[in-house]
Design a protein around this motif. Structure first.
Motif, PDB file in Angstrom:
ATOM      1  N   GLY A  62       0.779  -1.238   0.000  1.00  0.00           N
ATOM      2  CA  GLY A  62       0.000   0.000   0.000  1.00  0.00           C
ATOM      3  C   GLY A  62       0.806   1.280   0.000  1.00  0.00           C
ATOM      4  O   GLY A  62       0.215   2.363  -0.069  1.00  0.00           O
ATOM      5  N   GLU A  63       2.116   1.200   0.103  1.00  0.00           N
ATOM      6  CA  GLU A  63       2.923   2.420   0.103  1.00  0.00           C
ATOM      7  C   GLU A  63       3.394   2.738  -1.317  1.00  0.00           C
ATOM      8  O   GLU A  63       3.895   1.844  -2.010  1.00  0.00           O
ATOM      9  N   PRO A  64       3.239   3.980  -1.752  1.00  0.00           N
ATOM     10  CA  PRO A  64       2.626   5.091  -1.025  1.00  0.00           C
ATOM     11  C   PRO A  64       1.105   5.110  -1.156  1.00  0.00           C
ATOM     12  O   PRO A  64       0.543   4.532  -2.091  1.00  0.00           O
ATOM     13  N   GLY A  65       0.452   5.785  -0.208  1.00  0.00           N
ATOM     14  CA  GLY A  65      -0.960   6.123  -0.351  1.00  0.00           C
ATOM     15  C   GLY A  65      -1.949   5.280   0.399  1.00  0.00           C
ATOM     16  O   GLY A  65      -3.012   5.766   0.770  1.00  0.00           O
ATOM     17  N   LYS A  69      -3.751  -0.464   4.344  1.00  0.00           N
ATOM     18  CA  LYS A  69      -4.004  -1.794   3.774  1.00  0.00           C
ATOM     19  C   LYS A  69      -2.784  -2.697   3.910  1.00  0.00           C
ATOM     20  O   LYS A  69      -2.915  -3.883   4.226  1.00  0.00           O
ATOM     21  N   GLU A  70      -1.617  -2.171   3.649  1.00  0.00           N
ATOM     22  CA  GLU A  70      -0.373  -2.929   3.771  1.00  0.00           C
ATOM     23  C   GLU A  70       0.802  -1.970   3.696  1.00  0.00           C
ATOM     24  O   GLU A  70       0.845  -1.096   2.819  1.00  0.00           O
ATOM     25  N   SER A  71       1.730  -2.114   4.611  1.00  0.00           N
ATOM     26  CA  SER A  71       2.963  -1.329   4.588  1.00  0.00           C
ATOM     27  C   SER A  71       4.122  -2.253   4.247  1.00  0.00           C
ATOM     28  O   SER A  71       3.987  -3.489   4.259  1.00  0.00           O
ATOM     29  N   SER A 302       1.512 -15.362  -5.545  1.00  0.00           N
ATOM     30  CA  SER A 302       0.384 -15.132  -4.640  1.00  0.00           C
ATOM     31  C   SER A 302      -0.586 -14.104  -5.190  1.00  0.00           C
ATOM     32  O   SER A 302      -1.755 -14.101  -4.828  1.00  0.00           O
ATOM     33  N   MET A 303      -0.099 -13.216  -6.067  1.00  0.00           N
ATOM     34  CA  MET A 303      -0.868 -12.058  -6.518  1.00  0.00           C
ATOM     35  C   MET A 303      -1.484 -11.357  -5.295  1.00  0.00           C
ATOM     36  O   MET A 303      -2.670 -11.015  -5.257  1.00  0.00           O
ATOM     37  N   HIS A 304      -0.630 -11.137  -4.308  1.00  0.00           N
ATOM     38  CA  HIS A 304      -1.006 -10.539  -3.019  1.00  0.00           C
ATOM     39  C   HIS A 304      -1.656  -9.176  -3.229  1.00  0.00           C
ATOM     40  O   HIS A 304      -1.022  -8.244  -3.714  1.00  0.00           O
ATOM     41  N   THR A 305      -2.949  -9.071  -2.877  1.00  0.00           N
ATOM     42  CA  THR A 305      -3.701  -7.829  -3.064  1.00  0.00           C
ATOM     43  C   THR A 305      -4.492  -7.518  -1.798  1.00  0.00           C
ATOM     44  O   THR A 305      -5.615  -7.999  -1.623  1.00  0.00           O
ATOM     45  N   PRO A 306      -3.919  -6.753  -0.887  1.00  0.00           N
ATOM     46  CA  PRO A 306      -4.623  -6.441   0.357  1.00  0.00           C
ATOM     47  C   PRO A 306      -5.778  -5.467   0.129  1.00  0.00           C
ATOM     48  O   PRO A 306      -5.638  -4.466  -0.568  1.00  0.00           O
ATOM     49  N   GLN A 307      -6.919  -5.779   0.723  1.00  0.00           N
ATOM     50  CA  GLN A 307      -8.085  -4.904   0.687  1.00  0.00           C
ATOM     51  C   GLN A 307      -8.648  -4.790   2.100  1.00  0.00           C
ATOM     52  O   GLN A 307      -8.680  -5.775   2.838  1.00  0.00           O
ATOM     53  N   ASP A 308      -9.112  -3.600   2.451  1.00  0.00           N
ATOM     54  CA  ASP A 308      -9.663  -3.423   3.795  1.00  0.00           C
ATOM     55  C   ASP A 308     -11.090  -3.952   3.863  1.00  0.00           C
ATOM     56  O   ASP A 308     -11.714  -4.282   2.851  1.00  0.00           O
TER      57      ASP A 308
END
Length: 425
Positions: A62-65, A69-71, A302-308
């Motif tokens: 999620g960085e930046p912005g 969601k994920e750092s 993984s196509m890691h896609t964090p969503q809140d």
């Protein structure tokens, strides 16, 4: 740096196969020198598996912005817990990574706080708008390892062909998302009687085949280096095979979710199962597994896609797509091993060796002189996943409550242990 010997290990070498033995680490590299002394750290693996650390292409941070969601800090912890030693990050951030200045900020931030190696990608076009290509040469000089507009398809073939031609002149790798955008817009599932009964807007599997056919034609015209982020349908596989047989510089990946789940998993409208592209039919899943086994599909990611929670707890068709996967990539992939579809050697070719080859890295193997980026794991250890135990800030995993097999016991980056509390375990 202290020398380390890991003894009594089940060595999973993607190049040489599986064996039992020891591995020596000196100065952060795998070494053939076994002149141990009283200062050498000895770790008894107790027969557990020791393999190259996973290289995960296509990780969203999620960085930046969007640090909520994920750092890079949380992504680094999640990767370490999942045996992932290198993450290749996507540029679809806010703002997007389309200038050297933003790329350098991301690289500095990742280097300062992430426990694992972080290789950033940059966008292929400015703003991911598909109208004007980015300054590929300057971004490459700033550290971009590949160029992609993520899940935005460049519809202007003139712009796309120019970008591919320029990338070819610089030897840059382009990563593409192959879907026909006209057919795919608004779709949340794969076309089937099941999707119709559930009232979910759907897209034909042919959308992937059509997108791939176009990109292969442009690749043939430009001679660029191209990696397809995900091939998920049986109908796309013959075109991929022909492109490889014709000598085009093309590779393909697939997410672990598309290898272990299918379109019926969205039956209860659980938005944690909403992906891009959508989950496919069981026949497609089995065809994709066979393609990984023979090497037609090169890479598992993984196509890691964090969503809140706010973006996921919505009606299925409007909820955000994607799932976290850094910590679940290995245990979910081991489902394929336990089902008899893939050996551990085949699995780590797709998880570590092939990504390293595509990116020109020395890691991803147990060869003498390679970086000591390693994962030790118990492939048979059972557990029930609790999403709230994940290190990722976002908890949107489709495997919540699932029974999985395979626990990471230790993770090393450059010979330094970054996960696993007991050094003798």
């Amino acid at each position: 740096m202290q020398d380390i010997i890991i003894t009594n290990a089940r060595l999973i070498d993607p190049e040489l196969g599986e064996s039992t033995g020891s591995l020596f680490i000196r100065n952060g590299l795998i070494s053939d020198a076994f002149d141990a002394d009283e200062n050498t750290q000895v770790i008894d693996a107790g027969g557990l598996c020791l393999a190259p650390g996973i290289i995960d292409i296509g990780v969203k941070v999620g960085e930046p912005g969007e640090r909520h969601k994920e750092s890079f800090t949380s992504a680094g912890r999640a990767a370490a817990a999942g045996g992932v030693t290198t993450i290749v990050t996507r540029p679809d951030t806010d703002p997007v990574i389309d200038t050297p200045e933003i790329l350098e900020f991301v690289a500095r931030r990742a280097s300062a706080v992430a426990q694992v190696r972080v290789l950033p990608m940059a966008t292929l076009t400015k703003g991911r708008e598909g109208r004007e290509m980015t300054e590929i040469g300057f971004l490459q000089d700033a550290g971009a390892v590949a160029f992609t507009d993520a899940d935005h398809v460049i519809t202007n073939t003139r712009v796309y062909s120019r970008a591919l031609t320029y990338a070819k002149s610089l030897g840059a790798l382009v990563i593409a998302h192959v879907q026909d955008p006209g057919l795919s817009v608004g779709a949340a599932a794969t076309s089937s009687a099941f999707a119709s009964l559930r009232g979910i807007p759907a897209v034909s599997p042919m959308a992937e085949r059509m997108g791939l056919d176009r990109d292969i034609a442009l690749l043939e015209m430009t001679g660029a280096r191209l990696h397809i982020d995900q091939i998920t349908t049986a109908r796309a596989l013959p075109a991929l095979r022909r492109a490889k047989e014709n000598g085009l510089d093309i590779t393909a990946g697939i997410s672990v979710h598309h290898l272990t789940l299918n379109d019926l998993d969205v039956a209860d409208y659980r938005t944690f199962f909403k992906m891009t592209p959508p989950l496919r039919a069981e026949e497609d899943r089995l065809a994709a597994i066979a393609a990984v086994a023979e090497g037609l599909i090169d890479i598992i990611c993984s196509m890691h896609t964090p969503q809140d929670e706010e973006s996921k707890r919505l009606p299925f068709e409007v909820a955000a797509s994607g799932a976290v996967g850094l910590e679940t990539l290995l245990p979910a992939s081991l489902r394929l091993f336990h089902a008899g579809h893939l050996s551990l050697v085949q699995l780590f070719r797709a998880l570590a060796l092939n990504p390293a080859k595509r990116l020109g890295l020395d890691s991803g193997r147990l060869r003498i002189g390679a970086p000591a980026d390693l994962v030790m794991f118990d492939p048979d250890a059972p557990f029930v996943l609790d999403r709230f135990s994940l290190e990722s800030k976002s908890k949107n995993t489709p495997f919540d409550g699932a029974r999985l097999q395979g626990r990471v016991i230790g993770t090393w980056v450059g010979g330094t242990r970054i996960f696993g509390g007991n050094p003798d375990a």
